[in-house]
Structures are given as structure tokens and as C-alpha cells.
Design a protein around this motif. Sequence first.
Motif, PDB file in Angstrom:
ATOM      1  N   ALA A   1      24.960  18.942 -21.724  1.00 37.32           N
ATOM      2  CA  ALA A   1      25.386  19.899 -21.765  1.00 37.32           C
ATOM      3  C   ALA A   1      25.674  20.831 -23.288  1.00 37.32           C
TER       4      ALA A   1
ATOM      5  N   ARG B   1      25.694  13.425 -11.027  1.00 39.04           N
ATOM      6  CA  ARG B   1      25.282  12.056 -10.649  1.00 39.04           C
ATOM      7  C   ARG B   1      25.317  11.127 -11.919  1.00 39.04           C
ATOM      8  N   VAL B   2      24.469  11.784 -12.769  1.00 35.89           N
ATOM      9  CA  VAL B   2      24.093  10.701 -13.961  1.00 35.89           C
ATOM     10  C   VAL B   2      25.360  10.716 -14.778  1.00 35.89           C
ATOM     11  N   TYR B   3      25.873  11.797 -15.002  1.00 34.23           N
ATOM     12  CA  TYR B   3      26.898  11.785 -16.125  1.00 34.23           C
ATOM     13  C   TYR B   3      28.224  11.116 -15.511  1.00 34.23           C
TER      14      TYR B   3
ATOM     15  N   VAL C   1      17.557  15.637 -16.276  1.00 34.75           N
ATOM     16  CA  VAL C   1      18.883  15.927 -16.451  1.00 34.75           C
ATOM     17  C   VAL C   1      18.973  16.230 -17.955  1.00 34.75           C
TER      18      VAL C   1
ATOM     19  N   TYR D   1      34.630  16.213  -7.629  1.00 35.94           N
ATOM     20  CA  TYR D   1      35.242  15.310  -8.013  1.00 35.94           C
ATOM     21  C   TYR D   1      36.578  15.553  -8.225  1.00 35.94           C
TER      22      TYR D   1
ATOM     23  N   HIS E   1      31.369  20.802  -7.179  1.00 32.53           N
ATOM     24  CA  HIS E   1      30.515  20.746  -8.174  1.00 32.53           C
ATOM     25  C   HIS E   1      29.924  22.090  -9.097  1.00 32.53           C
TER      26      HIS E   1
ATOM     27  N   ASP F   1      23.995   9.240  -6.123  1.00 33.56           N
ATOM     28  CA  ASP F   1      23.704   7.884  -6.756  1.00 33.56           C
ATOM     29  C   ASP F   1      24.382   6.869  -5.608  1.00 33.56           C
TER      30      ASP F   1
ATOM     31  N   THR G   1      23.133  19.433  -9.327  1.00 31.92           N
ATOM     32  CA  THR G   1      24.009  18.392  -8.917  1.00 31.92           C
ATOM     33  C   THR G   1      23.797  17.105  -9.646  1.00 31.92           C
ATOM     34  N   GLN G   2      22.301  16.793  -9.712  1.00 32.74           N
ATOM     35  CA  GLN G   2      22.158  15.666 -10.180  1.00 32.74           C
ATOM     36  C   GLN G   2      22.685  15.278 -11.560  1.00 32.74           C
ATOM     37  N   TYR G   3      22.810  16.451 -12.291  1.00 33.62           N
ATOM     38  CA  TYR G   3      23.463  16.101 -13.552  1.00 33.62           C
ATOM     39  C   TYR G   3      24.883  15.260 -13.592  1.00 33.62           C
TER      40      TYR G   3
ATOM     41  N   PHE H   1      24.694  13.516   0.874  1.00 35.43           N
ATOM     42  CA  PHE H   1      25.875  12.340   0.595  1.00 35.43           C
ATOM     43  C   PHE H   1      26.623  11.893   1.741  1.00 35.43           C
ATOM     44  N   VAL H   2      27.267  13.373   2.334  1.00 38.31           N
ATOM     45  CA  VAL H   2      28.090  13.001   3.279  1.00 38.31           C
ATOM     46  C   VAL H   2      27.701  12.013   4.488  1.00 38.31           C
TER      47      VAL H   2
ATOM     48  N   TRP I   1      28.215  23.116 -17.975  1.00 32.13           N
ATOM     49  CA  TRP I   1      26.603  23.287 -18.436  1.00 32.13           C
ATOM     50  C   TRP I   1      26.631  24.759 -18.488  1.00 32.13           C
TER      51      TRP I   1
ATOM     52  N   GLU J   1      27.732   5.535  -5.786  1.00 34.36           N
ATOM     53  CA  GLU J   1      28.671   6.359  -5.553  1.00 34.36           C
ATOM     54  C   GLU J   1      29.194   6.292  -4.042  1.00 34.36           C
TER      55      GLU J   1
ATOM     56  N   GLU K   1      20.465  16.236  -1.507  1.00 33.85           N
ATOM     57  CA  GLU K   1      20.470  16.385  -2.992  1.00 33.85           C
ATOM     58  C   GLU K   1      20.565  15.280  -3.486  1.00 33.85           C
ATOM     59  N   TRP K   2      20.487  15.083  -4.980  1.00 31.63           N
ATOM     60  CA  TRP K   2      20.235  13.805  -5.692  1.00 31.63           C
ATOM     61  C   TRP K   2      21.421  13.022  -5.584  1.00 31.63           C
TER      62      TRP K   2
ATOM     63  N   GLY L   1      30.399  15.697  -0.857  1.00 30.18           N
ATOM     64  CA  GLY L   1      29.982  16.946  -0.363  1.00 30.18           C
ATOM     65  C   GLY L   1      30.799  17.982  -1.157  1.00 30.18           C
TER      66      GLY L   1
ATOM     67  N   TYR M   1      23.464  26.753 -14.246  1.00 31.66           N
ATOM     68  CA  TYR M   1      23.079  25.205 -13.768  1.00 31.66           C
ATOM     69  C   TYR M   1      23.830  24.597 -12.656  1.00 31.66           C
TER      70      TYR M   1
ATOM     71  N   LEU N   1      18.182   7.638  -8.530  1.00 28.65           N
ATOM     72  CA  LEU N   1      18.909   8.591  -8.008  1.00 28.65           C
ATOM     73  C   LEU N   1      17.984   8.886  -6.505  1.00 28.65           C
TER      74      LEU N   1
END
Lengths: 227, 897
Positions: free
Chosen positions: B895, A195-197, B892, A223, A175, B744, A191-193, B780-781, A183, B747, B741-742, A220, A187, B775
Motif C-alpha cells: 500500500a 490474503r497475502v498481507y 501483490v 475481516y 474487503h 489462502d 482481494t488477493q492483497y 472461499f465460502v 490501498w 485461512e 477469487e484468490w 466471503g 484497488y 494462493l
Amino acid sequence: MSAGPRVLVIDDEAQIRRFLRISLEANGYEVHEVATGQDGINRAAQLRPDLIILDMGLPDIDGLEVLRRLREWTTTPTIILSVRDADIDKVAALDAGADDYLTKPFSLEELMARMRVAQRHTQPALQSHRFKAGNVEVDLSRRHVTRGGEPVKLTPTEYALLRLLIQHAGRVMTHKQILREVWGPEYVEETQYLRVYFATLRQKLEEDPSLPKLILTEPGVGYRLAA
Amino acid sequence: MDFERPDPDALLASIQKEEERRRRGKLKIFFGMAAGVGKTYAMLEEARRLQADGMDIVVGYIETHGRRETERLLEGLEIVPRQQIEYRGAWLEEMDVDGVLARQPELVLVDELAHTNAPGARHGKRYQDVLDLLEAGIDVYTTVNVQHFESRADAVRQITGITVHETVPDTLIDLAEDVELIDLTPEELRKRLFEGKVYTAERVHVAADNFFRVGNLTALRMMALRLTAERVDHQLQDYMELKRIAGPWKSGERLMVAIGPGPFSERLIRWTRRMAYNLEAPWLAVFVETSKPLADEAWAMVNRHLDLARSLGAEVMTVAGDDVPDALLRLAQQRNITQIIIGKPLHKRRIELFTGGSYVDRLIRNSGNIDVYVVTGDETPDARSTVALPALPKIDRHTGWRDYLLAAGIIGLVTLADFFIVPIAGYQLVGLTDLLAVLLVAVYIGRGPALLAAVLSALSWNYLFIDPLFTLQIFLPQDIALLLLYFVIALFTGNLTARLRIREQQARFNAERNLALFTLTHETAGAVDMDAVLTTAVEQVGRVFDAEVAILLPREDGHGVAPHPSSTLVMDEKEEGVAGWVYEYGRVAGRNTGTLPKALARYYPLRTASGIVGVIGIRRRSTERLPFDQESLLETFIGQITLAVERELLDEAAEQAALLRESERLSGVLLNSISHELRTPIASIRGAADSLLHPGTGLDEDAQHQLIRDILDASERLNRLVENLLDMSRLESGRLQPKREWCDIREIIGVAAQRLTTCLAERVLTIDVQPDLPLVKLDFVLIEQVLANLLDNACSYTPPGTHIFIAARERGGFCELSVSNDGPPIPDADLERIFDKVYRVPGPAVTGTGLGLPISRGLVEAHGGTLTAENHHAGGVRFIIRLPMPDEQPAVREAAT
């Protein structure tokens, strides 16, 4: 002695070393093994291996420390083996410069795949400006993305993410690494960026966004682009 | 409070019994009714026997009194040379404590425990030396006579007429591992005495006629036997308490002792304590506060007595009331007291002629079925020396010179008004208006100013309005009578009104106090846990006393105390140091006390029967000292808080014990289940490997592959088991903190489904996620693992070809994530039990650890969510994860590319 790629295995467990030697040699690698971190650092300097397999739990020096010392002078691709499966350990190793991370027990098949990916990245010159996975094609020189032949419209952020993953195809990007690259360093905690993108990126690129085949999540950690 | 001479009872009580005893040296007391029964002899005999067994023994101090048989026994024992102490030109010999400590024997013999050391020795008393030795882990054998025990000293004086100066606290008996009573009949002892075995010849006759009279000896022997018997009783009771054999107070007796400022109260308290101890009854020490003000010194005495009673285990109370017997009886009835102990007044008071007998008489007359013990007070020399003479009563507790000035001013004004009244109504009426003024002063200002107003108004009336004017002379006899009568009425009514006022104030204060106390008791009783109790306590004390409050509890590592987060008093290191001192020594310290008075707040120990459980620090916003009645209210508050804290501690301990039992039971079950789960895959790995190593003839390639696949499967199974066990232990140790954390949800579903590709490939998987699902903040884990567990479960309990359905949506502030299958339903009775560890639905055997569901539930609960199972009405089972939905979504941004 075989003329295949040279692998240095640093692991204190004799059984694991033997299993790796037998299987890797059978797959055409030239295998060297040591049991301690200090020996590992010394041998890496003499041997100049093409790939290092490093165990985290070494008797003398912590694996993470060995990795840091190696990274002071070499970029030799390094794959971490560990019994520690907490994501925090994985992230620490990847952020310290490991190319990949496998939790013991692991399958041989998976190890070989990761080794191939890691080696590929040592020759960036050979990398093409075209990328293809499944029915998705990307032309990096023209910033052009198609899925099943149809052009896909990506926002600049989505494209930056995709390009980063393509540059490291097959490898886990943490991450932090992704956020820093795309970014910027301030930043790295957001991490929410991601998730969304990644959700929108999957919507646009995946066959079934609920069961992604191209952009994989490492829970955790980060990607990985399937390669 | 007396800081130079700590109360040994209090000090020793804080020594935790059983545990302490193991680390300390062991104390054995050879105990007798009088000198000469053979205690030293018995001690030496036993020491020689032990020495023969190879024990390392030294003599710290032995007094042979020139007895030959004793001296013979000393031969062959190592003697630590005595310490020489010079005192006023004479050389005195004492035990050399440091010498013994340096020598470090296993056992030391120390004669005459009650001995008072020469000035200049380390401790004033030999028993303190003995405590040091025990502390250093050295066993001690010692001797003592019954008259030296503090609680028996009074009785001994009354029986023998001899004041015992050398006393040891009774607690030493409790501390002793072993008490051996050396018993002789009085006749035998007297025989020994006359044979010269006790004292040298010239002292024999004096002794025989005084202390060693048969009557004395019989009484002393009774005492010694009783003390020993009591000890045995208490050992039994200690044992019962230790083993938590609960029992009500055996005798059903409840004692109450009435105390006052007099020196005799101390004896009363000790007397009552002894009686309560023998009866094993709870006891109450009460001070009745009358409207008659007490001097500060007297308050101090009362306080000291209340402290003493508290340190001896009494519940301490102060009640208000002008009629002492009445107040005592009312309280006795309220508290179901069965026996009241009071002291006999030393002097008859003349006033009794009018009030119908002494209060003792009235108490007895009205006591009904409550026993009343009247204990005689005799003036002992040391009692007289500590008498604090009560100072003259102050005129009023709350009046100052300003009040007198005000009273004078009011009379001045009324006198001015009188100038207007006289022409209309005559000078006689002036007396009535003045009387009104005096009454007002009495009601609103106080008794003293009222008396002043009476005098002033009488004078001014005479001077200004009664003929001859502007003189203090009076011509008419009726004017003289009028003035005198006025004066008497003014004094009398003024006094009466003022008293009424004080009583009314007291009643109001009492009502307030009771309300406050009730609130505190009520609130702390209703508090669900320690935090709630402490928060309530801090709040209530802060409100009632207008103070900042801190409550400090022992640190978990056992070093000192730390303030509880509910505290409103901010403490720096120095303040915490004061609190630490209070915790360690169990005495009040801080502002306005003799110890560490520079502190900002005052600190009180929270003392229970088993030791100090914490400290409360109070910093009042006003710098004034608390008046006595409030001080005693505060003490009652602290007592209540202590009770509440103790109750919580006991609850916690009980809970811990229950938890431990449950976890022991579970680990047993778990071990059973796991050893089965471990052995099965190991057996198959081993079997397969064996077959591959010794293939024999009939092993074709297919069979070989099958065996290899078995090995892989078995190792996979082992791996899953280990993961489950690790998760379980992480969950149970409470070390598992979700890293939120946030995330999805889609996912998470994707990753979990990917993990179980093999099993899902044989089934039909449908995923239905609400398209705009926001979200969610979670780990997550962990949640991915829960989902994977549920999917794995679904695969294990349904045959291939069935459907698995994953859905996620937002509902009622929760994110609802469900996994359904269309397999066989779970019996309703088992729907909850499947979340128990190693519980399995009866039926066809399924491989698995039985830990998956409990782990999953634990993980979801760690997120503040729930995991439940239900039978779907259309058939099949549905597991539902509900996770709290965040109120807002994170920002959000694109970039900057």
C-alpha cells in the motif's frame, strides 16, 4: 421504564420482536418495536435511539433501502438481522453502512456482543491510543507493536491493516472497505492483497496462524479483529 | 419453388399433432363414398342431438340440394347468413367465415369440405376456411366424399373417367379428431337415387348412367372403407409412437421412385407416397443424372419434384450414371430396396432399337428379386399446362466463346507448324498432326470447340496444303476421300473424347462428393453433443462449399431462432429475420430465391418428420449460382445435418426423461429421509417445551436446563438441515456459480476449524499445510463449507479422543486438501456410494441429513475439482479434495502509505 440504552427493533415477525424485547429488557435495554420499514424510519427520527436492530425482509420497504434512508441523516449504530445468508447480501448491507450483520437463527449471546461493539464505536473520543488483545499490544501513538512483550516488526502495509482493524475492533470490515482505506479506491477488487498481507500479519501476531484468535476471517465478507 | 400456392401437405405436416389438437377446435368429418349417402343428414342429426344437450351450435354452410328430410332437420338450428360475393355480374354465396368467428359458437356445421370458394373470398378453398375456424378454437363438423381426397383423385379419375377438381389434402384426415364413415351399399344408394332423394328428377338418369354405375360405386366404396381402415391403423401407430412403443418397419418394404423433369413425375411421387403410406415403408425418390446436359427449366422441374418428394416424407437422392436402369438397380441394391416405381415412357424412342429395348424393359429384365412397378402416365389437362418444354441441349455445359477462340488459335498454330512439316513429310501427314490438335482440344477444352477445330483444320488443310493450293477445290479423288475421312474421324474422336472427359469429371466430382458426404456423416456421427454436431456441420459445409455458414436453433422461450455460437456467418437483425421466416414457414428463402432475395445468405429449413428443428444459412464467397449437382449435394448435406440434429434432439430428450425419472426417484427417497430428519428435532423441541410449560412436580433446575439445551440442539439440527436443503437445490438447479477469487488455503482451514470448535475440542486436531503453498483461485465460502462438512463428518463418525488430521499441499498441478480420521474404515464397496444422496453407511445410527457429502462433492466439482474417499492404510478414512492449481500467482503490491 429503564434508563438503559434505547434500542429500536424493526422486524415484521411478532415472535422475534417479543423474544428480543424480553431478552434485551432483561439485559437492561429500553426496547421499542415497529413492524414496518416506514414506521421504523419515522420512529427512529422521533426516538433518537442509541441502537437500531433492523430486519432485512420487511413487508413494505426492503431493509437495505431502510438502512440507506437512515444513513442519509443518522449514524446511529445499526445491526442487521436477516435470513439471507449469502455473503453478497452481507457485503451489501455492510457497505451501505450497517455496523454488523447477523444471520437468523442467531444466539442471543452473539447479538449482545455485537451490540456492545457497535455502541462502543459511537464514542470514538473514549477510544484509547493503546490496544490490547491476548498477548498482543499496540501503541497507536508510537506505532509500536509487541507480542508477549517482544517487539514485532511490521511493514508499513501490515501496520496500516492492523491499525484499521483496531480502529474498528470487533466490527466486520468488508474487503472493499479495507482495500479502499489502505490501498485506495482503485484497488477495491484486489482481494488477493488481503490474503497475502493478512497471512503475514497472522504469522507475526497469532499464536497459531492456522487457528487465528486475533484476526478473524468472515467468509466471503471481510475481516474482524477479535475484541 | 411455387410460393403463391403453398403445398398444403407441407403446411399441415408442420402442425404438431397432439399438442396442437388440444388448443384447436376439434374437426369431425362425415365421410362417404359419393353424394347422397346421407352425410349431411347424419351430421345434422348429430348436431340436433348435441344442441338438445345444450351445446351452442350454428350452421356455417349447409347445402340441402332441395332434399326435404334434410331441410326438416335444419329447422331450429341457428344459421349464420351467407356472404354474398359478386363475380362477373352474378352473386355467389359462400360461408361467412368472419360472421362465424364473430359469433364464436362451440360448434359450426360446414357442408362440402372440398368446395372451391368464389373468387374474392378470403381463401380459395373451403377447407382453408375450416382451418381458420379450428384455429380460433371452434369445433367443426363437415362432410366430404372419398373422391375429393388428393391422393385418391387419380384413382377416381381412372375408375370413373371424371377429373376431380375439388380436392382436399389427405392431411385433413389426420387432423380430424373423429371420422365417421356413412356407408351404404351401391344398390341402396342407387335406390335412393331413383327415389329422387339425391338429385332432382331430370338429373337422375344422367347420374345413374355415369357416376352412379354399380361398378363405380363399388370401387368408391372400397376406397372409402380403406381410407377409414388406414386411419384406424395410423391412429394405433401414432399411439404407439407417442407411447414410444418402438417397432421396426412393419412390412420390411422399401420403395424407390425414379423421377425426372417430366410433369408425370409428380403423379409418380404421389402414387409412391400413397403406397409407402399403406405399406408403412420408407421410400426414396431418385433422379439419375446422365452426362446429357439438361436445360435449366428441366433442372427446375427436377428440383421441384425432389422438393415435393421430400415434403411428402421421402429421402431424396441424385445419382450419376449414363445408364439409367443400371444406376437405379445399383442404388436399389445398395439401399435394400424391395420395390422400384417408374413411369411408363409416353413415346417410344427410335434409339431403343439399338440399345436393346426401352430402359423399362431392361430394368425389369435385370431387376432380380426387386419388384418393378410401371405406372402409366396419361396426359391430364392440368399436367400439360405445367409442362416445361426442355430447351435445346447446350453444346457444352462449361464452354464459352473464349474456348472457341482458343480452339481456333490452336488450329492456327498447328497450321503454321504444318508449313514446316509439308516440305519434309508431304501434305498427307498434315491430317495426322491436325487430328492430334483436335483431340487435345476435345480433352482439355470441350466438345464444341473440338468440333470447331475439326471443321477449321479440314478447311485450312484443304485450302493451304491440298492441290490446287489456295482454293477449296480438290482434284485428286484420293484427296477427297482423305479429307472426308479425316473430317469424319476428327468429328467422331473429338466427340468421343469430350464425352469421356465429361464422364471422367463427373466421376471425379462424385468421388469428391461421396468423400465429403462420408466425412460429414462420419464426423457428425462421432460428435458427442449438439455443439459438436453443429460445429462439425458448419465446418464441413463451409469447407466444401467455400461459404460462411450459420446454424440457427429455436430459442428456448419458443420465439424464433437464434444462431448457434459455432456459426461462421455473422448475422444482423435482418438476416435473423429471414432465418426466422424460414423457420416459421419451412421454406427456402434468401439470396437467389423468390422470397426475401435481398438477404446476404440463403436459408434452408432443417426439416424432420415432426417439424422444423432449425435453419441453416449459407453465404457463399462467390456470387455465382451453385451448379445443379452441387445444389443437390448441398441438399444432401442439409439432410444429413438435419438427421444429426434430430438424433441429438432425441438423445437430449431421452436424457432429460432419464434424468427426470432419476430425480423423481431421488426426491421420493429424499422426502422420506427428510421427513424423518425434520420430525425428530421437532418432536424433541415440542416435548421439551411441553415439559417446561407443564413442569408438574418432579422437574428440578438441572432437568429444566437439560430440556432447554435439548431445544437449542434440536433447533441447531433443523437449521443445518435447512441449510443443506438450500445448498442442494442451488447445486441441482445449476444456479450455483462459484465466485472465484484468490484464497489462502490456510485461512479456509482456520475458518472451518473455528466453526466446529465444540466437536474438535474433544478430539486431537493436527493441521499440516505446505509452508509455501501458493494462493488458489476458488470460492472461499463454498470450499470452506466443504471442509466444514468433512470435519463435521469426521466428528460424527469417530468417538471423542480420536485424531483428525488436515493436510494441504501442491501435487501434480492440483492443490490437495485432505481430512483424515483414525476411526473405523468404510467398506470398500461403499467408498463411492457415500457420495450418493441420502446414502448412509450401514451401521450405528448417526444424525445427519445424508446430504453433506453429495453437496460437498457437487461444490468441489463446480470448481473443476474432485472429492474422493479412501481407507487409509494405517487405519481410518481420508477424504481428499483436489482443486486445479492456477498457472500463475497474482501480483501483490504494497500500500502507498
